[in-house]
Design an enzyme around this catalytic site. Structure first.
Site, PDB file in Angstrom:
ATOM      1  N   CYS A   7      43.129  43.270  40.118  1.00 51.94           N
ATOM      2  CA  CYS A   7      42.140  42.196  39.998  1.00 51.94           C
ATOM      3  C   CYS A   7      41.079  42.210  41.090  1.00 51.94           C
ATOM      4  CB  CYS A   7      42.850  40.847  39.968  1.00 51.94           C
ATOM      5  SG  CYS A   7      44.087  40.733  38.663  1.00 51.94           S
ATOM      6  N   HIS A  27      39.026  33.337  44.701  1.00 54.60           N
ATOM      7  CA  HIS A  27      39.687  34.021  43.586  1.00 54.60           C
ATOM      8  C   HIS A  27      40.253  32.992  42.614  1.00 54.60           C
ATOM      9  CE1 HIS A  27      41.373  37.506  41.637  1.00 54.60           C
ATOM     10  NE2 HIS A  27      42.598  37.047  41.734  1.00 54.60           N
ATOM     11  N   HIS A  38      40.379  34.440  33.763  1.00 54.11           N
ATOM     12  CA  HIS A  38      40.591  35.541  34.702  1.00 54.11           C
ATOM     13  C   HIS A  38      40.223  36.827  33.985  1.00 54.11           C
ATOM     14  CE1 HIS A  38      41.832  38.055  37.796  1.00 54.11           C
ATOM     15  NE2 HIS A  38      43.034  37.599  38.068  1.00 54.11           N
TER      16      HIS A  38
END
Length: 390
Positions: free
Chosen positions: A153, A286, A320
């Site tokens: 990620c 994040h 996400h």
């Protein structure tokens, strides 16, 4: 070469929050969230997702991640005033992804397992869908600096960091950097099996957060030497000042509880930018809306930047997006600096006493010069970018 000499001259973004920068800013301002049931593929899981509609360049011959990449790259190139081409500039391409690194056609595997053979179209599509190479071909760019980063990620953020290094070391004059990833059944099932996916729209940093929503998209920026941009008549407003990278090697999927890896990455980025924590106007965190990530990340942000730091997570708008997250959030950080405001962190309602600090809960004016974008990845990887407004 000083970090201040690396300019950001073009931005491109496509996600469920908008197919371009204008749509994205409008939905940011209105707090509109476009999450809903997945329609791109069949799934028995009832998790909401953030998918892109009306995607250009979308054909069965290429992976969806490539279509997202082409859309964002075209925007960034036009935004940078490079529609007529790159001339004699030495161009590098560095893009991050996760899903596009997999042969993710489950029907292919099912047919092969049942019959011992299957049509090779899926394999051909996979082999032709290396993001950086495919974009080089799409744009007809001849370059030896063409790399795809696969680092979970943080892939998009790390791709931008690699592009920064190329420019500082005079390997090229301009870099197309960022990330892209598509919604796919493989990650949806995989994250579901980890029990980190929410059955409602995600709520980053909220006391009652129940997990993430998956999304898709692409965020691309154009990096170039300031001297190059000035020669072609562009006076840059944004600069990439610092990049930090640190792996805590604690757990395959969980963040290190003390957040030392993220703290190290942030300090490294600050030192590289030659600024202090007090110079940061806001942080695009994040913020996945999972219990562990948000707890660890917010505690580190409070420790490094103080309890009154302004921060948000834009994943409540995009989901996400995995390897695309760092690219998209770098673009969103640039937009916040350029426009002087950041949106309310979507989904947040109640302070988590374990966290102790809260993201912005309303559209917030920003007057500072510097901002941070963070990425936390599986495998314990932590990355941070520092972006400055001239």
């Amino acid at each position: 070469m000083p970090a201040t000499d690396i300019a950001i001259t073009g931005l491109g973004a496509i996600s469920a929050c908008g197919n371009n920068l204008q749509e994205t800013l409008q939905n940011f301002s209105n707090g509109k969230r476009n999450g809903g049931p997945v329609t791109l593929f069949q799934s028995n899981l009832d998790y909401p997702v953030f998918q892109v509609n009306n995607l250009p360049h979308c054909t069965s011959k290429i992976m969806r991640s490539l279509s997202l990449t082409f859309a964002a790259a075209n925007q960034a190139i036009c935004n940078a005033g490079l529609e007529e081409g790159f001339g004699n500039l030495r161009v590098g391409i560095c893009l991050g992804t996760t899903v596009a690194s997999q042969l993710n056609d489950t029907d292919f595997y099912r047919q092969y397992r049942e019959s011992g053979h299957a049509p090779m179209g899926s394999v051909d599509r996979y082999l032709n869908s290396n993001l950086a190479q495919a974009l080089s071909k799409f744009l007809n760019i001849q370059t030896h600096l063409c790399t795809t980063i696969v680092n979970a990620c943080s892939s998009g953020t790390d791709a931008i960091g690699v592009g920064l290094s190329w420019l500082r070391n005079d390997y090229c004059d301009l870099v197309i950097a960022g990330g892209a990833d598509e919604l796919n059944r493989v990650p949806l099932d995989g994250f579901g099996s980890l029990s980190v996916v929410s059955k409602s729209l995600c709520a980053p940093f909220d006391r009652n957060r129940a997990g993430l929503n998956l999304g898709e998209g692409s965020g691309i920026i154009i990096l170039e030497k300031k001297s190059v941009s000035l020669k072609r008549g562009r006076n840059p407003e944004l600069f990439l000042k610092g990049y930090g990278l640190a792996a805590d090697a604690y757990h395959l999927t969980a963040p290190r509880p003390d957040g030392s890896g993220l703290e190290q990455a942030l300090i490294q980025a600050l030192n590289e930018a030659r600024i202090g924590p007090g110079d940061i106007s806001f942080i695009n965190a994040h913020g996945t809306a999972t219990k562990d990530n948000d707890l660890v990340e917010a505690r580190v942000l409070a420790r490094v930047f103080g309890p009154k730091v302004k921060f948000l997570s834009t994943k409540g708008f995009t989901g996400h997006t995995l390897g695309a997250a760092g690219g998209l959030e770098a673009v969103f950080t640039c937009l916040g600096l350029c426009n002087g405001w950041i949106p309310a962190s979507p989904g947040f309602k109640d302070l988590d006493p374990e966290i102790g600090i809260a993201p912005v809960d309303q559209k917030t004016q920003i007057s500072g010069k510097y901002a941070v974008s963070t990425s936390l990845a599986f495998g314990g990887n932590n990355s941070a970018l520092i972006i400055a407004k001239n």
